[in-house]
Design a protein around this motif. Sequence first.
Motif, PDB file in Angstrom:
ATOM      1  N   SER A  18     102.743  38.354 -58.776  1.00 27.98           N
ATOM      2  CA  SER A  18     103.030  38.102 -60.187  1.00 27.98           C
ATOM      3  C   SER A  18     104.192  38.952 -60.687  1.00 27.98           C
ATOM      4  O   SER A  18     105.022  38.487 -61.480  1.00 27.98           O
TER       5      SER A  18
ATOM      6  N   GLU B 243     100.530  44.177 -66.856  1.00 29.06           N
ATOM      7  CA  GLU B 243     100.662  42.724 -66.948  1.00 29.06           C
ATOM      8  C   GLU B 243     101.961  42.260 -66.278  1.00 29.06           C
ATOM      9  O   GLU B 243     102.885  43.053 -66.124  1.00 29.06           O
ATOM     10  N   PRO B 244     102.003  40.982 -65.855  1.00 22.72           N
ATOM     11  CA  PRO B 244     101.018  39.915 -66.043  1.00 22.72           C
ATOM     12  C   PRO B 244      99.863  40.011 -65.043  1.00 22.72           C
ATOM     13  O   PRO B 244     100.081  40.252 -63.858  1.00 22.72           O
TER      14      PRO B 244
ATOM     15  N   ARG C 259      95.525  45.952 -75.743  1.00 23.79           N
ATOM     16  CA  ARG C 259      96.907  46.003 -75.261  1.00 23.79           C
ATOM     17  C   ARG C 259      97.557  47.282 -75.779  1.00 23.79           C
ATOM     18  O   ARG C 259      97.533  47.569 -76.972  1.00 23.79           O
TER      19      ARG C 259
ATOM     20  N   GLU D 132     108.193  37.966 -61.971  1.00 24.47           N
ATOM     21  CA  GLU D 132     108.878  38.491 -63.150  1.00 24.47           C
ATOM     22  C   GLU D 132     110.255  39.026 -62.783  1.00 24.47           C
ATOM     23  O   GLU D 132     111.235  38.834 -63.512  1.00 24.47           O
TER      24      GLU D 132
ATOM     25  N   MET E 145     107.328  45.487 -69.428  1.00 24.46           N
ATOM     26  CA  MET E 145     106.044  44.803 -69.430  1.00 24.46           C
ATOM     27  C   MET E 145     105.009  45.650 -70.158  1.00 24.46           C
ATOM     28  O   MET E 145     105.179  46.866 -70.294  1.00 24.46           O
ATOM     29  N   THR E 146     103.951  45.007 -70.582  1.00 29.71           N
ATOM     30  CA  THR E 146     102.891  45.702 -71.293  1.00 29.71           C
ATOM     31  C   THR E 146     101.727  46.030 -70.356  1.00 29.71           C
ATOM     32  O   THR E 146     101.604  45.471 -69.272  1.00 29.71           O
TER      33      THR E 146
ATOM     34  N   ASP F 226      95.518  38.405 -64.696  1.00 25.65           N
ATOM     35  CA  ASP F 226      94.437  37.617 -65.279  1.00 25.65           C
ATOM     36  C   ASP F 226      93.342  38.536 -65.806  1.00 25.65           C
ATOM     37  O   ASP F 226      92.719  39.281 -65.046  1.00 25.65           O
TER      38      ASP F 226
END
Length: 289
Positions: free
Chosen positions: A197, A146-147, A157, A201, A262-263, A149
Motif C-alpha cells: 500500500s 495509513e493507508p 486520527r 503511494e 501521510m497520516t 484497512d
Amino acid sequence: MEIRALQYFLAVVREENITRAAEVLHITQPTLSRQMAQLEEEIGVQLFVRGKHLQLTDAGVMLRRRAEEVVTLMNKIESEFEEQADIEGVISIGSGGLLTMRFLGLAMDSFRKKYPKVQYQLYTNSAEYVKERLEQGLLDFGFLLEPIDVTKFDYIRMKEKERWGLFLNTSHPLAEKEVITKDDLFDIPIITTDRVSLQKELENWMGQEISRLNIFATHNIITNVVMLVADGIASALTVEGAVNLFENSRMVFRPLYPELSMTTVLAWKKFQPNFGAAGKFLEHIKSMF
C-alpha cells in the motif's frame, strides 16, 4: 490442554534443558518430563529432539509461537479482570518509527504520574504486524501509518503528518540538496518499504512504477537497514519519524518535493470493552485532543 502445560513447555524451550526448567518452575524433573510427554501425547506429535540440549521440532516451533500468544492473552485477561482499588496493570502499545511517538511519550508520562502503578509494554514493528497483534488481542493499542484497512478497529486520527523523504549518507551528492525530486531517485541504489500500500503511494507520487527504481532492498522497519545507509551502500525512502530515532553524523534526511505525507491512526480493537488501565489510558489520550 491446560494453560499450565503451555507455561511449562515455554519454560523448557527457554532453558533448553528439562532439569534447569524444573528448577525455575520449582517442580521435580520427573514431574516436568511427565508433563512434556503428556503434552506430546495429547497433541499427537513430537515436540523435542532430545539430546544434551533440547531442540524443537517443526511442530515444536509452531506450538511455541501459539503458546506464547495464548499465555500472553491469558495474562492480559487475568490482569484486566483483577479487582483493584487503584488503577494498575500493563498497557501494551505497538508502533513503528513515527513522529507520533512523541505524542505517545507525553501521554505515557502524564498518565503514569496520575497512576504510578501502571507499566507499559512497547512492541516495535511495521503497521501490518502491529495490526495483526491488535486483531489477536495481544496489543491494547497500535499506531498505524495509513493507508491501511482499519474496518476492524476504532481509532483516532493523529494531527501530526508523517513526511516522506530520502535517508542517505552525508557524503552522497544528493545530501547537498534541500529536497529530493523524483528524478533524483533513479539510478541510485534504493531501499524501500515492503508494504504494498505504501509502495502504491510512492508510485502515485513518482508517476511511475516503483520497479523502475534501482531497488537494492526492501524492509519492514528502518532499523534493519540503518547500517547500509550509514556505510553509504544504499539510500532509504522512508518517513521522517523513523529516522529521527538515529543520531548519526554520517546520515541525513532530505524530504521529497513535491511533499508526500501521510497520516497515522491510534487504533484499538472494535467492540473491545474499555475498562481497567487500558480504558483509563484511552480516556486520557482523548482528553489531550
